[in-house]
Write a protein that holds these residues in place. Structure first.
Motif, PDB file in Angstrom:
ATOM      1  N   TYR A 107     -18.507 -14.824  -8.919  1.00 16.85           N
ATOM      2  CA  TYR A 107     -18.486 -13.388  -9.435  1.00 16.85           C
ATOM      3  C   TYR A 107     -19.590 -13.072  -7.899  1.00 16.85           C
ATOM      4  O   TYR A 107     -19.702 -11.817  -7.358  1.00 16.85           O
ATOM      5  CB  TYR A 107     -19.640 -13.135  -9.904  1.00 16.85           C
ATOM      6  N   GLU A 133     -24.567 -17.168  -8.827  1.00 13.41           N
ATOM      7  CA  GLU A 133     -24.047 -16.714 -10.822  1.00 13.41           C
ATOM      8  C   GLU A 133     -25.461 -16.086 -11.031  1.00 13.41           C
ATOM      9  O   GLU A 133     -26.799 -16.068 -10.791  1.00 13.41           O
ATOM     10  CB  GLU A 133     -23.620 -17.232 -11.574  1.00 13.41           C
ATOM     11  N   THR A 134     -24.769 -14.464 -11.540  1.00 13.58           N
ATOM     12  CA  THR A 134     -26.402 -14.003 -12.113  1.00 13.58           C
ATOM     13  C   THR A 134     -27.084 -14.527 -13.478  1.00 13.58           C
ATOM     14  O   THR A 134     -26.249 -15.091 -14.595  1.00 13.58           O
ATOM     15  CB  THR A 134     -25.506 -12.718 -12.770  1.00 13.58           C
ATOM     16  N   LEU A 137     -26.314 -14.382 -16.941  1.00 11.57           N
ATOM     17  CA  LEU A 137     -24.627 -14.230 -17.363  1.00 11.57           C
ATOM     18  C   LEU A 137     -24.130 -15.405 -16.690  1.00 11.57           C
ATOM     19  O   LEU A 137     -22.958 -15.945 -17.638  1.00 11.57           O
ATOM     20  CB  LEU A 137     -24.519 -12.369 -16.595  1.00 11.57           C
ATOM     21  N   GLY A 138     -24.055 -15.522 -15.505  1.00 14.47           N
ATOM     22  CA  GLY A 138     -22.724 -16.026 -14.809  1.00 14.47           C
ATOM     23  C   GLY A 138     -23.552 -18.298 -15.232  1.00 14.47           C
ATOM     24  O   GLY A 138     -22.689 -18.791 -14.801  1.00 14.47           O
ATOM     25  N   LYS A 169      -9.547 -15.700 -23.550  1.00 14.17           N
ATOM     26  CA  LYS A 169      -9.066 -14.760 -23.059  1.00 14.17           C
ATOM     27  C   LYS A 169      -7.642 -14.251 -22.241  1.00 14.17           C
ATOM     28  O   LYS A 169      -7.359 -13.433 -22.433  1.00 14.17           O
ATOM     29  CB  LYS A 169     -10.517 -14.007 -21.903  1.00 14.17           C
ATOM     30  N   PHE A 177     -17.886 -16.134 -21.134  1.00 12.91           N
ATOM     31  CA  PHE A 177     -19.178 -16.234 -21.753  1.00 12.91           C
ATOM     32  C   PHE A 177     -19.008 -14.640 -22.041  1.00 12.91           C
ATOM     33  O   PHE A 177     -17.852 -13.578 -21.603  1.00 12.91           O
ATOM     34  CB  PHE A 177     -20.583 -16.115 -20.298  1.00 12.91           C
ATOM     35  N   GLY A 179     -19.370 -10.717 -22.195  1.00 10.71           N
ATOM     36  CA  GLY A 179     -19.401 -10.098 -20.834  1.00 10.71           C
ATOM     37  C   GLY A 179     -19.719 -10.485 -19.336  1.00 10.71           C
ATOM     38  O   GLY A 179     -19.879  -9.837 -18.055  1.00 10.71           O
ATOM     39  N   ALA A 180     -19.439 -11.810 -19.552  1.00 13.36           N
ATOM     40  CA  ALA A 180     -19.259 -12.688 -17.888  1.00 13.36           C
ATOM     41  C   ALA A 180     -17.777 -13.628 -18.048  1.00 13.36           C
ATOM     42  O   ALA A 180     -18.059 -15.039 -18.299  1.00 13.36           O
ATOM     43  CB  ALA A 180     -19.863 -13.765 -17.687  1.00 13.36           C
ATOM     44  N   THR A 181     -16.858 -13.236 -17.516  1.00 14.94           N
ATOM     45  CA  THR A 181     -15.154 -13.696 -17.827  1.00 14.94           C
ATOM     46  C   THR A 181     -15.499 -13.988 -15.621  1.00 14.94           C
ATOM     47  O   THR A 181     -14.657 -15.326 -16.225  1.00 14.94           O
ATOM     48  CB  THR A 181     -14.096 -13.039 -18.306  1.00 14.94           C
ATOM     49  N   PRO A 184     -16.338 -17.890 -15.006  1.00 16.54           N
ATOM     50  CA  PRO A 184     -15.539 -19.238 -16.007  1.00 16.54           C
ATOM     51  C   PRO A 184     -14.807 -19.497 -14.910  1.00 16.54           C
ATOM     52  O   PRO A 184     -13.287 -20.358 -15.484  1.00 16.54           O
ATOM     53  CB  PRO A 184     -16.339 -18.785 -17.624  1.00 16.54           C
TER      54      PRO A 184
HETATM   55  C1  LIG Z   1     -25.462  -7.289 -11.733  1.00 16.68           C
HETATM   56  C2  LIG Z   1     -24.114  -7.246 -12.890  1.00 16.68           C
HETATM   57  C3  LIG Z   1     -23.792  -8.660 -12.185  1.00 16.68           C
HETATM   58  C4  LIG Z   1     -23.069  -9.797 -13.181  1.00 16.68           C
HETATM   59  N1  LIG Z   1     -23.022 -11.084 -12.890  1.00 16.68           N
HETATM   60  C5  LIG Z   1     -21.801 -11.466 -13.074  1.00 16.68           C
HETATM   61  C6  LIG Z   1     -21.930 -12.386 -13.419  1.00 16.68           C
HETATM   62  O1  LIG Z   1     -22.818 -13.497 -12.789  1.00 16.68           O
HETATM   63  N2  LIG Z   1     -20.310 -13.457 -13.655  1.00 16.68           N
HETATM   64  C7  LIG Z   1     -19.469 -13.146 -14.061  1.00 16.68           C
HETATM   65  O2  LIG Z   1     -18.690 -13.473 -14.775  1.00 16.68           O
HETATM   66  N3  LIG Z   1     -19.427 -11.607 -14.608  1.00 16.68           N
HETATM   67  C8  LIG Z   1     -20.946 -11.351 -14.137  1.00 16.68           C
HETATM   68  N4  LIG Z   1     -20.521  -9.519 -14.194  1.00 16.68           N
HETATM   69  C9  LIG Z   1     -19.742  -9.007 -15.328  1.00 16.68           C
HETATM   70  C10 LIG Z   1     -19.031  -8.546 -14.160  1.00 16.68           C
HETATM   71  O3  LIG Z   1     -18.627  -7.440 -13.401  1.00 16.68           O
HETATM   72  C11 LIG Z   1     -17.616  -8.102 -15.039  1.00 16.68           C
HETATM   73  O4  LIG Z   1     -17.731  -7.245 -16.129  1.00 16.68           O
HETATM   74  C12 LIG Z   1     -17.151  -9.486 -16.291  1.00 16.68           C
HETATM   75  O5  LIG Z   1     -16.789 -10.230 -15.594  1.00 16.68           O
HETATM   76  C13 LIG Z   1     -15.969  -9.324 -17.203  1.00 16.68           C
HETATM   77  O6  LIG Z   1     -16.094 -10.185 -17.394  1.00 16.68           O
HETATM   78  P1  LIG Z   1     -15.566  -9.243 -19.382  1.00 16.68           P
HETATM   79  O7  LIG Z   1     -13.830  -8.845 -18.967  1.00 16.68           O
HETATM   80  O8  LIG Z   1     -15.575 -10.053 -20.708  1.00 16.68           O
HETATM   81  O9  LIG Z   1     -16.008  -8.145 -19.965  1.00 16.68           O
HETATM   82  C14 LIG Z   1     -21.708  -9.274 -13.515  1.00 16.68           C
HETATM   83  C15 LIG Z   1     -22.016  -7.528 -14.050  1.00 16.68           C
HETATM   84  C16 LIG Z   1     -23.403  -6.802 -13.484  1.00 16.68           C
HETATM   85  C17 LIG Z   1     -23.436  -5.433 -13.448  1.00 16.68           C
END
Ligand SMILES: Cc1cc2nc3c(=O)[nH]c(=O)nc-3n(C[C@H](O)[C@H](O)[C@H](O)COP(=O)(O)O)c2cc1C
Length: 231
Positions: A107, A133-134, A137-138, A169, A177, A179-181, A184
């Motif tokens: 990400y 990574e965040t 989340l990541g 997925k 994870f 909200g964080a695809t 991975p």
């Molecule tokens: C501020 C912010 C940080 C994010 N950091 C990550 C991250 O580190 N890793 C990740 O996979 N998705 C991160 N996301 C989410 C991605 O933008 C994306 O929506 C997600 O990976 C898609 O996963 P999903 O299909 O399960 O929603 C972040 C989103 C935001 C708004």
């Protein structure tokens, strides 16, 4: 007269701004110069610590730190530069190789991994060495945050498009994870290619000359030279 004064003032401000920008750029460059070797050193320490965690101690009897080769194999390492492949052997026979691979599909870009595979192409273990990574989340790719990275243990790759090597997925076997695809997915994809290619090149990795002995001899030589000069 008024116009001339305004012009001089603008020129003075421009000069001030330019000097400030130059000083800042210099400071950033110097900080990078000073910290880059330290960051590299920390990464090497992480590699050495993880190396023992990834390999089964009952399955090798050499010191892999003294048995390695430097190869340029972008399909395995994700890098155009030569990378170190450590080699573990039992009674002189290949058991496993440990190497670094990297992807820029995280990400926040670059993720660096350490991978160990045995002589059947079976993953002995993987660790995340560096990433941006965040948090929350990541960053669950770190063993300190979750055991997700252990889900590759004892798995092998049948082909470069082995569809099991995807996140759930996308129809594969590995968890994403909540909200964080993206994170991975990047790792699974990189490992799929890297593990498969390392398995295909396993014999070449073990047939290549030992570069570790040369570098440890060089280190010893420079240590001896330093000791002599200290006397
Ligand atoms: C501020 C912010 C940080 C994010 N950091 C990550 C991250 O580190 N890793 C990740 O996979 N998705 C991160 N996301 C989410 C991605 O933008 C994306 O929506 C997600 O990976 C898609 O996963 P999903 O299909 O399960 O929603 C972040 C989103 C935001 C708004």
């Amino acid at each position: 007269m008024k116009n001339k004064l305004a012009f001089l003032k603008t020129k003075q401000n421009a000069l001030l701004l330019t000097s400030f920008a130059t000083v800042c750029t210099l400071a950033v460059s110097l900080t990078h110069m000073w910290t880059a070797p330290l960051i590299e050193q920390q990464k090497q320490i992480a590699v050495l610590n993880s190396l023992n965690e990834l390999l089964d101690p009952a399955k090798f009897d050499n010191n892999p730190l003294l048995n390695c080769t430097k190869l340029s194999v972008p399909k395995i390492t994700g890098s155009d530069l030569p990378q170190t492949f450590y080699r573990a052997t039992l009674n002189g026979q290949p058991y496993a190789t440990v190497f670094q691979t990297r992807t820029e599909q995280g990400y926040n870009g670059l993720i660096e991994l350490l991978v160990a595979i045995d002589n059947n192409g079976v993953v002995q273990g993987t660790r995340t060495l560096t990433h941006q990574e965040t948090p929350g989340l990541g960053d669950k790719i770190e063993l300190a945050k979750s055991d997700w990275i252990l889900s590759f243990n004892q798995k092998s790759v049948r082909s470069e498009d082995d569809d099991k090597w995807n996140v759930k997925k996308d129809g594969g076997r590995f968890d994403q994870f909540t909200g964080a695809t993206i994170t991975p997915r990047a790792i699974v994809k990189q490992l799929r290619q890297s593990v498969f290619q390392a398995q295909q090149n396993f014999d070449n990795i073990f047939a290549s000359p030992n570069d570790c002995l040369a570098s440890s001899n060089k280190q010893n030589q420079s240590l001896t030279a330093k000791e002599n000069s200290d006397e």
